[in-house]
Enzyme design. Sequence first.
Site, mmCIF file in Angstrom:
data_model
loop_
_atom_site.group_PDB
_atom_site.id
_atom_site.type_symbol
_atom_site.label_atom_id
_atom_site.label_comp_id
_atom_site.label_asym_id
_atom_site.label_seq_id
_atom_site.Cartn_x
_atom_site.Cartn_y
_atom_site.Cartn_z
ATOM 1 N N GLY A 12 -50.351 -25.055 -13.576
ATOM 2 C CA GLY A 12 -51.080 -23.793 -13.411
ATOM 3 C C GLY A 12 -51.264 -23.340 -11.977
ATOM 4 O O GLY A 12 -51.397 -22.143 -11.720
ATOM 5 N N ALA A 17 -46.322 -20.318 -12.228
ATOM 6 C CA ALA A 17 -47.511 -19.920 -12.987
ATOM 7 C C ALA A 17 -48.186 -18.707 -12.354
ATOM 8 O O ALA A 17 -48.735 -17.856 -13.061
ATOM 9 C CB ALA A 17 -48.482 -21.089 -13.077
ATOM 10 N N ARG A 92 -37.332 -29.179 -7.283
ATOM 11 C CA ARG A 92 -36.335 -29.779 -6.389
ATOM 12 C C ARG A 92 -36.335 -29.027 -5.059
ATOM 13 O O ARG A 92 -36.740 -27.865 -4.988
ATOM 14 C CB ARG A 92 -34.945 -29.784 -7.025
ATOM 15 C CG ARG A 92 -34.280 -28.451 -7.175
ATOM 16 C CD ARG A 92 -32.814 -28.609 -7.509
ATOM 17 N NE ARG A 92 -32.294 -27.392 -8.111
ATOM 18 C CZ ARG A 92 -31.018 -27.063 -8.127
ATOM 19 N NH1 ARG A 92 -30.116 -27.853 -7.587
ATOM 20 N NH2 ARG A 92 -30.617 -25.943 -8.705
ATOM 21 N N ASP A 159 -30.694 -18.751 -16.825
ATOM 22 C CA ASP A 159 -29.235 -18.769 -16.641
ATOM 23 C C ASP A 159 -28.593 -17.590 -17.369
ATOM 24 O O ASP A 159 -27.685 -16.939 -16.857
ATOM 25 C CB ASP A 159 -28.657 -20.092 -17.168
ATOM 26 C CG ASP A 159 -29.397 -21.286 -16.601
ATOM 27 O OD1 ASP A 159 -29.404 -21.434 -15.375
ATOM 28 O OD2 ASP A 159 -30.000 -22.047 -17.384
ATOM 29 N N HIS A 187 -29.306 -27.265 -18.434
ATOM 30 C CA HIS A 187 -29.728 -26.363 -17.346
ATOM 31 C C HIS A 187 -29.486 -27.110 -16.033
ATOM 32 O O HIS A 187 -30.388 -27.686 -15.447
ATOM 33 C CB HIS A 187 -31.201 -25.995 -17.510
ATOM 34 C CG HIS A 187 -31.753 -25.206 -16.363
ATOM 35 N ND1 HIS A 187 -31.262 -23.975 -15.985
ATOM 36 C CD2 HIS A 187 -32.754 -25.474 -15.478
ATOM 37 C CE1 HIS A 187 -31.935 -23.521 -14.935
ATOM 38 N NE2 HIS A 187 -32.842 -24.428 -14.602
HETATM 39 C C1 LMR Z 1 -33.681 -22.525 -11.232
HETATM 40 O O1 LMR Z 1 -32.677 -22.537 -11.945
HETATM 41 O O2 LMR Z 1 -33.839 -21.688 -10.343
HETATM 42 C C2 LMR Z 1 -34.743 -23.558 -11.446
HETATM 43 O O3 LMR Z 1 -34.341 -24.455 -12.434
HETATM 44 C C3 LMR Z 1 -35.127 -24.258 -10.189
HETATM 45 C C4 LMR Z 1 -34.001 -25.108 -9.626
HETATM 46 O O4 LMR Z 1 -34.249 -26.272 -9.279
HETATM 47 O O5 LMR Z 1 -32.899 -24.603 -9.511
#
Ligand code: LMR
Length: 330
Positions: A12, A17, A92, A159, A187
């Site tokens: 949050g 968020a 990340r 995506d 993903h």
């Molecule tokens: C994204 O696709 O932008 C998110 O999943 C963040 C990332 O680490 O790429």
Amino acid sequence: MASIKKVAVTGGSGQIAYSLLFRIANGDLFGKEQQIDLRICDLPEMTDALEGLAMELADCAFPLLHKVTIGHNLSEMFDDIELALLVGAKPRTKGMERGDLLQENGKIFVGTGRALNEAARKDAKIIVVGNPCNTNCLITMHHAPKLLRKNFHAMTRLDQNRAAALLATKANVPVESVRKLSIWGNHSATQVPDYTQVEIGTKRAVDLIQDQHWLQQEFISQVQGRGAEIIAKRGKSSAASAASSLIDATRALYETTREGDWYSSAVCTDDNPYGIEEDLIFSFPLRTDKKGNYEIVKGLEWDFFIKERIAVTQRELLEEKSHIAHLLKG
Ligand code: LMR
């Protein structure tokens, strides 16, 4: 008026968020008639940030915001919820792949799954955004056996939206004329944005764009690498676009899918019609019917190029699963 919807959002105090909650409160998720009981969760050390956020939400005087609760005790926060948007996880940073977060973030989803199992409605819908979202979703699902496996999702709508925007720009058409875009698999950088079925207006994308090299190489790699590209530019991962796609991803599960189209979401592979190994969370094209049930779109054909890439993304998910096998137990 429909009964009040109880919605929980984890992470949050984070950036996603901060874009997401104000849109939920504004009615962008369930429409302008639907009252929301919003549960905003984060770690105990984020309490001040959550309090500030709750103050801002109050200051907007959103008519639809029936109640806001902030807290860190997930079993309390998930009490009787029908929707959980699991955003909370370490994001990340530059140079990392999403899978590099597996061990650290995977642990978070053990506790989240257990709390959902204890407190959420059995038919609650769960959407995981925290990366690596497919495998985090698998962990959550394993720890919430009372909930329906079908209702666990990992978000690949970002995506899909990225891919649709790229195709629309290339074909010089409005983005809503791009239909039947599938994201297959993880993903991650192995995902398969499938242009082969895409229709743009009344034409097939491949006939309209007529640039096989661009479709096979640039289009796919740009979608696969978009998250990393944004991190390189912004110094932090995408937030507003992730929040906006999460609104789209959630609405797609509740609203009848428009004729002649589908959307993508990563769901449990049990009984899937494409022969993907069971007990994975894998992105497929889906359609939602009038009753709010989704089905995987059946019978799509993969050419050799797409098939090879789908094998790669499946392999990556199996590898991720083997790395967190210890987190699936108990
Ligand atoms: C994204 O696709 O932008 C998110 O999943 C963040 C990332 O680490 O790429």
